[in-house]
Write a protein that holds these residues in place. Structure first.
Motif, short mmCIF file in Angstrom:
data_model
loop_
_atom_site.label_atom_id
_atom_site.label_comp_id
_atom_site.label_asym_id
_atom_site.label_seq_id
_atom_site.Cartn_x
_atom_site.Cartn_y
_atom_site.Cartn_z
N UNK A 70 0.81 -1.22 0.00
CA UNK A 70 0.00 0.00 0.00
C UNK A 70 0.84 1.27 0.00
N UNK A 71 1.98 1.22 0.69
CA UNK A 71 2.84 2.40 0.75
C UNK A 71 3.47 2.73 -0.59
N UNK A 72 3.48 1.74 -1.51
CA UNK A 72 4.12 1.95 -2.81
C UNK A 72 3.13 2.37 -3.88
N UNK A 73 1.84 2.14 -3.65
CA UNK A 73 0.85 2.41 -4.70
C UNK A 73 0.85 3.87 -5.10
N UNK A 74 0.89 4.77 -4.13
CA UNK A 74 0.87 6.21 -4.43
C UNK A 74 2.10 6.59 -5.25
N UNK A 75 3.27 6.12 -4.84
CA UNK A 75 4.51 6.44 -5.57
C UNK A 75 4.46 5.85 -6.98
N UNK A 76 3.94 4.63 -7.10
CA UNK A 76 3.85 3.99 -8.41
C UNK A 76 3.00 4.83 -9.37
N UNK A 77 1.81 5.22 -8.89
CA UNK A 77 0.92 6.00 -9.75
C UNK A 77 1.51 7.37 -10.06
N UNK A 78 2.18 7.95 -9.07
CA UNK A 78 2.79 9.26 -9.30
C UNK A 78 3.88 9.17 -10.36
N UNK A 79 4.74 8.16 -10.27
CA UNK A 79 5.81 7.99 -11.25
C UNK A 79 5.25 7.70 -12.63
N UNK A 80 4.16 6.94 -12.66
CA UNK A 80 3.50 6.65 -13.94
C UNK A 80 2.99 7.94 -14.56
N UNK A 81 2.37 8.78 -13.75
CA UNK A 81 1.86 10.07 -14.25
C UNK A 81 3.01 10.98 -14.70
N UNK A 82 4.11 10.95 -13.98
CA UNK A 82 5.28 11.76 -14.38
C UNK A 82 5.74 11.35 -15.78
N UNK A 115 -5.46 14.12 -20.71
CA UNK A 115 -4.74 13.11 -21.50
C UNK A 115 -4.29 11.93 -20.64
N UNK A 116 -3.81 12.22 -19.42
CA UNK A 116 -3.28 11.12 -18.59
C UNK A 116 -4.33 10.57 -17.61
N UNK A 117 -5.56 11.07 -17.73
CA UNK A 117 -6.67 10.57 -16.91
C UNK A 117 -6.39 10.74 -15.40
N UNK A 118 -6.07 11.97 -15.02
CA UNK A 118 -5.82 12.27 -13.61
C UNK A 118 -6.50 13.57 -13.26
N UNK A 119 -6.47 13.92 -11.98
CA UNK A 119 -7.12 15.16 -11.54
C UNK A 119 -6.21 16.36 -11.74
#
Length: 409
Positions: A15-27, A48-52
């Motif tokens: 769970x602690x990695x999910x936020x970082x994973x999604x953030x890096x993906x968005x980057x 385009x990247x389907x984020x807020x």
């Protein structure tokens, strides 16, 4: 443009990695979008990247501090506040682009806006020799020093080169002496320069350049025929450059078209290369002149005649040059007809030195396609000359490098 993150991918992460994973993906997605589009607002990036918008705002602010991204002004809006536009920075992160071919070598330094900030043209012809590798390293070192760009600001090197190239591992299986045993051409350069090196076949680099920035933009099914000293075919399938199992897909020049024809440099007989390449154009012109064909080229020193001189003669109305180009175009169209039936493209882009002949080469290609293709395959098919020219190869090499670096970080 981007596939959404799957739940299975996220389920494998703590769970602690999910936020970082999604953030890096968005980057990564933001960087790719800015690289391909040039400029964009935060609202456009979020769409385009389907984020807020708040998430994208936070990421963009971080990347501005890291000097990946810079604000470049404001956009146009019908009402309300004008949106701030962002683009990739041109102050850091350069790519060394090497265009290595059989008539010369070009070394370019490009920034993330695809601008050439430094260039050197070298009298170095691609050779199947370990000495060539040493000379290439030395010349590239000189270019780095002359450019006055810090070594740490080079994010990677990209090399477009002729031959059978395994882009995944950096091996060139045509010019085998560029490799050393189990160490690939790309690995040897990477170990020397201490930054990532990516090797790509020249035709595939050209095809990628056309798809990202040229006439193939937004198209999913494309053939790009590269007619230089050899003949290569780039294939876009479902919006991606088709590589094949080993990265060798598209060697149209080595299908046999004349069973009892000339010996090809590959060792086979009667390859399409032997009758349609720029080298073939020169041979046929010189043979005709030696046989007494009347031409404005007749008074020239035959050894000084090159492909561009022949094409220029055609544009000036020389019937002999026009006839030979017509014959080459008909044979190319016949070969392309096989690929058309296999891949069903919506457009064929003609590139390489012979593309400078314009309609003198595309008209016979279209005639042959009309003759050899089923009607439904050619009814909506366009044959066009590249508008990017040699820049397609450089842009494609650059795009390959930038996208790989972003993908791997």
């Amino acid at each position: 443009m981007f596939e959404p993150t799957t739940s299975s991918e996220l389920d494998t992460l703590p769970k602690t990695s999910v936020v970082d994973y999604k953030k890096n993906l968005h980057r990564r997605r933001i960087l790719i979008e800015l690289y391909r589009s040039g400029t964009s607002s935060i609202a456009e990036l979020a769409r385009v990247i389907h984020s807020s918008v708040p998430s994208v705002t936070s990421i963009v602010e971080e990347m501005v501090e890291e000097k990946w991204i810079v604000p470049v002004g404001t956009g146009v809006t019908k009402q309300g506040r004008k949106p701030v536009l962002f683009s990739l920075s041109t102050e850091r992160y350069y790519v060394l682009v090497l265009d290595v071919n059989t008539h010369d070598t070009k070394v370019l330094v490009m920034n993330l806006k695809n601008e050439v900030v430094f260039r050197r043209d070298l009298d170095m012809k691609l050779e199947d020799s370990s000495k060539f590798l040493g000379a290439l390293i030395e010349a590239t070192e000189d270019v780095i020093n002359e450019s006055n760009i810090r070594h740490d600001d080079f994010m990677a090197m990209g090399i477009s080169v002729a031959g059978l190239v395994d882009a995944r591992k950096g091996f060139n299986f045509t010019y085998r002496s560029l490799n050393q045993g189990e160490q690939s051409f790309g690995t040897l350069l990477e170990r020397h320069f201490k930054f990532p090196v990516y090797v790509i076949n020249d035709t595939k680099a050209t095809t990628l350049g056309e798809h990202r920035f040229g006439l193939a933009q937004g198209k999913d099914h494309v053939l790009a025929i590269y007619i230089d000293w050899g003949v290569g075919l780039g294939v876009i399938l479902n919006g991606e450059v088709f590589q094949g199992a080993s990265g060798f897909a598209g060697e149209l020049g080595h299908i046999q078209v004349v069973p009892n024809g000339e010996l090809c440099h590959c060792g086979k007989v009667g390859c399409l290369d032997t009758i349609t390449s720029a080298a073939s154009l020169l041979r046929r012109i010189k043979k005709g002149l030696n046989d007494g064909r009347i031409s404005r080229l007749s008074g020239m020193d035959i050894e000084k005649i090159d492909a561009e001189i022949i094409i220029d003669a055609a544009w000036q109305g020389d019937s002999f040059a026009i006839d030979i180009l017509h014959e080459i175009g008909m044979e190319l169209g016949k070969g392309l007809s096989i690929a058309i039936h296999l891949f069903n493209p919506e457009i064929i882009i003609v590139d390489g030195i012979v593309a400078k002949a314009g309609a003198f080469i595309t008209n016979p290609i279209e005639q042959a396609i009309n003759k050899y293709c089923l009607t439904d395959f050619r009814s909506n098919l366009n044959v066009v000359i590249s508008q990017l020219g040699q820049e397609a190869k450089w842009l494609g090499t650059q795009a390959y490098v930038v996208e790989k670096v972003i993908e791997n970080n």
